[in-house]
Design a protein around this motif. Sequence first.
Motif, short mmCIF file in Angstrom:
data_model
loop_
_atom_site.label_atom_id
_atom_site.label_comp_id
_atom_site.label_asym_id
_atom_site.label_seq_id
_atom_site.Cartn_x
_atom_site.Cartn_y
_atom_site.Cartn_z
N ASP A 135 0.81 -1.19 0.05
CA ASP A 135 0.01 -0.29 -0.14
C ASP A 135 1.02 1.27 0.00
OD1 ASP A 135 -2.39 -1.64 -0.02
OD2 ASP A 135 -2.56 -1.28 2.28
N GLU A 136 1.99 1.29 1.03
CA GLU A 136 2.86 2.41 1.11
C GLU A 136 3.53 2.51 -0.38
OE1 GLU A 136 4.91 1.45 4.25
OE2 GLU A 136 3.35 2.22 5.69
N ARG A 137 3.99 1.71 -0.86
CA ARG A 137 4.83 1.65 -2.14
C ARG A 137 4.07 2.17 -3.08
NH1 ARG A 137 9.77 -1.09 -2.38
NH2 ARG A 137 9.55 -1.16 -0.32
N LEU A 138 2.62 1.75 -3.41
CA LEU A 138 2.02 2.29 -4.42
C LEU A 138 1.56 3.48 -4.28
CD1 LEU A 138 -0.12 -0.94 -4.91
CD2 LEU A 138 1.34 -0.02 -6.53
N ALA A 139 1.31 3.98 -2.96
CA ALA A 139 0.79 5.42 -2.79
C ALA A 139 2.00 6.38 -3.17
CB ALA A 139 0.57 5.61 -1.32
N ALA A 140 3.27 5.98 -3.04
CA ALA A 140 4.51 6.75 -3.35
C ALA A 140 4.43 6.75 -4.98
CB ALA A 140 5.68 6.16 -2.77
N TYR A 141 4.10 5.70 -5.49
CA TYR A 141 4.34 5.66 -7.15
C TYR A 141 3.22 6.66 -7.53
CZ TYR A 141 6.87 1.09 -6.72
OH TYR A 141 7.68 0.15 -6.44
N GLU A 142 2.03 6.61 -7.08
CA GLU A 142 0.82 7.38 -7.30
C GLU A 142 1.50 8.85 -7.43
OE1 GLU A 142 -3.68 8.24 -6.83
OE2 GLU A 142 -2.79 6.78 -5.40
N ARG A 143 1.97 9.15 -6.23
CA ARG A 143 2.45 10.49 -5.99
C ARG A 143 3.44 10.93 -7.33
NH1 ARG A 143 4.50 14.23 -0.83
NH2 ARG A 143 4.70 16.14 -2.20
N THR A 144 4.57 10.06 -7.52
CA THR A 144 5.21 10.22 -8.58
C THR A 144 4.70 10.34 -10.04
OG1 THR A 144 7.11 9.04 -7.62
CG2 THR A 144 7.37 9.17 -9.93
N PHE A 145 3.84 9.70 -10.30
CA PHE A 145 2.98 9.67 -11.65
C PHE A 145 2.36 11.04 -11.89
CE2 PHE A 145 2.71 4.82 -11.81
CZ PHE A 145 3.99 4.65 -12.28
N ARG A 146 1.71 11.29 -10.72
CA ARG A 146 0.88 12.79 -10.72
C ARG A 146 1.88 13.83 -10.72
NH1 ARG A 146 -4.50 13.08 -8.66
NH2 ARG A 146 -5.40 10.89 -8.54
N GLU A 147 3.07 13.73 -10.22
CA GLU A 147 4.21 14.62 -10.53
C GLU A 147 4.58 14.84 -11.91
OE1 GLU A 147 6.64 17.74 -8.78
OE2 GLU A 147 4.59 16.91 -8.28
N LEU A 148 4.66 13.73 -12.44
CA LEU A 148 4.98 13.53 -13.97
C LEU A 148 4.08 14.43 -14.78
CD1 LEU A 148 6.36 10.16 -14.33
CD2 LEU A 148 7.78 12.07 -14.40
N VAL A 149 2.93 14.10 -14.23
CA VAL A 149 1.60 15.06 -15.22
C VAL A 149 2.05 16.44 -15.15
CG1 VAL A 149 -0.67 15.52 -15.25
CG2 VAL A 149 -0.09 13.02 -14.76
N ALA A 150 2.23 17.06 -13.75
CA ALA A 150 2.40 18.34 -13.55
C ALA A 150 3.81 18.97 -14.19
CB ALA A 150 2.20 18.64 -12.18
N VAL A 151 4.90 18.01 -14.11
CA VAL A 151 6.13 18.67 -14.52
C VAL A 151 6.17 18.45 -16.30
CG1 VAL A 151 8.80 18.19 -14.53
CG2 VAL A 151 7.31 18.15 -12.35
N ALA A 152 5.37 17.39 -16.74
CA ALA A 152 5.91 17.19 -18.34
C ALA A 152 4.58 17.18 -18.87
CB ALA A 152 6.60 15.91 -18.20
N PRO A 153 3.52 18.29 -18.88
CA PRO A 153 2.24 18.32 -19.32
C PRO A 153 2.18 17.67 -20.80
CG PRO A 153 3.26 20.49 -19.07
CD PRO A 153 4.02 19.69 -18.36
N ASP A 154 3.17 18.03 -21.53
CA ASP A 154 3.06 17.71 -22.83
C ASP A 154 3.61 16.24 -23.30
OD1 ASP A 154 2.35 20.10 -23.77
OD2 ASP A 154 4.31 21.00 -23.99
N ASP A 155 4.47 15.69 -22.16
CA ASP A 155 4.79 14.12 -22.39
C ASP A 155 4.39 13.15 -21.45
OD1 ASP A 155 6.28 14.67 -24.90
OD2 ASP A 155 7.54 16.03 -23.64
N TYR A 156 3.45 13.51 -20.25
CA TYR A 156 3.21 12.82 -19.15
C TYR A 156 2.79 11.40 -19.66
CZ TYR A 156 -1.83 13.38 -19.75
OH TYR A 156 -2.95 13.21 -20.17
N GLU A 157 2.05 11.23 -20.79
CA GLU A 157 1.48 9.99 -20.84
C GLU A 157 2.89 9.02 -21.22
OE1 GLU A 157 -2.73 9.83 -22.86
OE2 GLU A 157 -1.24 10.87 -23.90
N ASP A 158 3.80 9.41 -21.85
CA ASP A 158 5.01 8.60 -22.52
C ASP A 158 5.73 8.60 -21.04
OD1 ASP A 158 6.75 7.47 -24.31
OD2 ASP A 158 8.04 9.44 -23.85
N ALA A 159 5.98 9.67 -20.38
CA ALA A 159 6.78 9.77 -19.14
C ALA A 159 6.38 8.52 -18.14
CB ALA A 159 6.54 10.93 -18.22
#
Length: 206
Positions: A135-159
């Motif tokens: 649970d804890e590991r997946l929650a951390a991955y989720e935050r990383t993925f959401r950060e990728l959406v924010a940081v790389a808005p044009d390429d987040y799906e590929d990221a």
Amino acid sequence: MADTKDGREEQAHHAERRQRQRELAEALARGDEPNPEPEFEAVDTDDLAAVESELDALSYPATGAAVVERVGDRELAAPDDTYTVGELISDSGRVRFDSPGTIRARLARPTVAAALRRITQAVGTVEELSDREIDERLAAYERTFRELVAVAPDDYEDAIQVVTEWILDVVRGDERLPSSRAVRRRGAVYCRANGYDIGDDDWLSV
């Protein structure tokens, strides 16, 4: 649970995990990530509310299997596609959600949810981790993925796809889930290689 030292420690672990999941769900719902996500992928709020209402009937923590059994065929409309809950939440019995709000926060970003579903499907091969650690590991991955959406808005799906494939390669090759720090580092490598800056205080800065 018997009132023993081990029993009390296990109860304390469960309470700490539930608190962390509540805090994560509340932060995600408020958009309190270091970089707020763009809204272009957001699922229709009426659809999310309807699913969340049905999820109130479950006992918590609820497994992914219980969630899919209850609402797996419910549809969620996003700007560019329509998804079912079952396409975004794994029917794994090893992954648990602390509340309907936690599930709603997961479903609100389909690209993130679908990536986590793929990882969750592979979690059964990682025998040495407890459900709490997963649970804890997946929650951390989720935050990383959401950060990728924010940081790389044009390429987040590929990221997200690149980082997800890297995680799955580790799971298949080493039969372990990589650490949050390692996943954040892999996300940062992608961002920098594609011209996206990572600030010193960003989640991806490791």
